[in-house]
Write an enzyme that holds these catalytic residues in place. Structure first.
Site, short mmCIF file in Angstrom:
data_model
loop_
_atom_site.label_atom_id
_atom_site.label_comp_id
_atom_site.label_asym_id
_atom_site.label_seq_id
_atom_site.Cartn_x
_atom_site.Cartn_y
_atom_site.Cartn_z
CB CYS A 333 27.40 47.35 33.18
SG CYS A 333 26.55 46.97 31.63
CG HIS A 430 30.61 43.43 32.78
ND1 HIS A 430 29.93 43.59 33.95
CD2 HIS A 430 29.74 43.76 31.78
CE1 HIS A 430 28.69 43.99 33.69
NE2 HIS A 430 28.55 44.11 32.39
#
Length: 484
Positions: A333, A430
């Site tokens: 991310c 994630h």
């Protein structure tokens, strides 16, 4: 109408989250329809609820403990800090806005309606709702407009149990002091207290229990020992990072730089649980270890400011030396965005800096955009051709030549990037290390046996262990009344 109880603490990090999770699992094991609720949470560790939208990772864990689908209504207000005094505000799973601390205090009365409406939704059809407070009701300077502790409890009519952490010391003073400074109406909401994180012979605290009852009139509902199973649960927030062990003498050393706005670092918990892995959290002022085989750049709530801090620590030089030595890098991310050539923020979404050079390890660039991606995802690793399951919570779009080698296919679309030599990888997914097959293949690529372990099973076992400990150490009469 569902029964409800609220666990409030004498301070932050007294163990409320784990106790709520353990009570949820104990109630579920006894056949009750139980649900967790936290009016307001502050954490950059977020999850995507089953009904869409962001909630605190802790409430996702508590819903798992309760064996019930997670919902944005379990955590109607989530504050995600992005600066020293400012936070992004998530209301019922959606971005509501941003505010500094003083401005947020003025907003809280407006948010109480959403909190109470969400509580009604969570309670609908439940036998029991277990509510977690935030911080402490002893913060009477924040009592006006409060939605996190007594402000919620008094409006919703939910009795509270005060939790004190004996491991940090001063538990008698913290309990008695809380009683002393609460006003009469708030004090009346507290039905008793729990001593948490006790080590040693409980009989040595009997005089302490009598002293607390003498000063407050509150009964003790139990003395809970130090719960070893809590270490196997996903981490809730950055407070945990301050006490995480540096790991054992594992065959594979993985370094993780700890940045000021680190987010969703519970991504790393499955690696930390691996016996052959030494996971080293590198604090400010320390160097990235030269003998690390892998460096992971985790998520960030503020990519540009954390990128500047990364350089300020000299970690950019350490990272380039790591790569020249043949080391590997994974960015997740915000960490993925940092690995590129540049991060653009033309609208100033993250603050005043509109552009920041990246670390230049991937030939990609990122542009921040106001639309936020929030979703659970099914994916497949292009490196190892194994399934992945995780979630996405991010701002920004990343593109560039290295994206022709995606690191994963998410919901049928390409995601992330791989360097030409395959040693640098970035992804927006994630939770990829929680995918057992991927984690096994990753460890095998470093020469480890890579035995495939079921990480979710270890979390479930830890929750059952904690529930069993609570059943043994909490007052059975209080539990009987709570569970009906």
């Amino acid at each position: 109408m569902a029964r409800a109880i609220m666990l409030q603490g004498t301070g932050s990090d007294v163990g409320k989250t784990v106790l709520v999770a353990g009570l949820c699992r104990l109630a579920a094991n006894r056949g009750a329809a139980v649900r967790p609720f936290k009016p307001q949470n502050m954490s950059n560790n977020a999850a995507v609820a089953d009904d869409g939208g962001e909630i605190g990772r802790a409430q996702w864990l508590q819903s798992l403990a309760a064996r019930t689908p997670s919902s944005v209504h379990m955590n109607p207000v989530l504050l995600k800090p992005h600066s020293e005094n400012g936070s992004q505000i998530i209301v019922q799973g959606r971005l509501f806005g941003q505010a500094k601390g003083r401005d947020y205090q003025r907003l809280k009365p407006e948010l109480l309606g959403a909190v109470l409406a969400s509580f009604e939704k969570v309670a609908d059809g439940a036998d029991l709702v277990i509510v977690e407070g935030a911080g402490s009701p002893a913060e009477i300077n924040l009592r006006a407009g409060d939605i996190a502790n007594m402000g919620f409890a008094t409006r919703a009519g939910v009795p509270a149990v005060l939790v004190g952490d004996i491991d940090r010391g001063g538990v008698i003073a913290s309990l008695v002091g809380t009683h002393a400074i609460l006003d009469e109406g708030d004090r009346a909401m507290i039905s008793g207290y729990i001593i948490n994180k006790f080590r040693g012979d409980v009989s040595l605290f009997e005089d302490g229990i009598r002293a607390v009852e003498g000063f407050t009139g509150w009964p003790c509902f139990g003395v809970v020992p130090w719960l070893s199973g809590a270490a196997r649960l996903p981490a809730e927030d950055s407070v945990v990072l301050e006490r995480l062990a540096r790991g054992g003498a594992g065959a594979l050393k993985i370094a993780v730089p700890v940045l000021p706005r680190i987010a969703n670092f519970d991504d790393l918990d499955p690696l930390r649980a691996e016996p052959d892995v030494e996971l080293v959290f590198v604090r400010p002022g320390e160097r990235l270890p030269a003998d690390a085989a892998l460096v992971i750049l985790p998520g960030s709530k503020s990519t540009i400011s954390d990128l500047a801090d990364f350089r300020g620590q000299g970690w950019d030089r350490d990272l380039h030396m790591h790569v020249r030595r043949g080391g590997r890098v994974i960015g997740i991310c915000g960490g993925y965005q940092m690995l590129g050539r540049i991060v653009h923020d033309p609208l100033g979404i993250e603050g005043g800096t509109l552009e920041m050079p990246g670390l230049g390890l991937l030939d990609v660039e990122t542009e921040m955009a106001p639309e936020k991606t929030v979703r659970n995802s099914q994916a497949r690793s292009t490196e190892y051709d194994v399934p992945l399951a995780g979630y996405q919570i991010h701002l920004g779009v990343t593109h560039g030549p290295d994206c022709v080698r995606p690191s994963a296919m998410i919901d049928g679309a390409s995601d992330g990037a791989l360097s030409a030599d395959g040693r640098i990888m970035g992804t927006y997914l994630h939770g990829l290390f929680g995918s057992d097959a991927y984690r096994a293949r990753l460890l095998q690529s470093f020469g480890l046996s890579g035995e495939q372990r079921n990480y979710r099973d270890s979390v479930e076992q830890a929750l059952d262990e904690i529930a069993g400990e609570l059943e043994r150490h909490l007052d059975p009469r209080w539990l009987a009344g709570l569970f009906g």
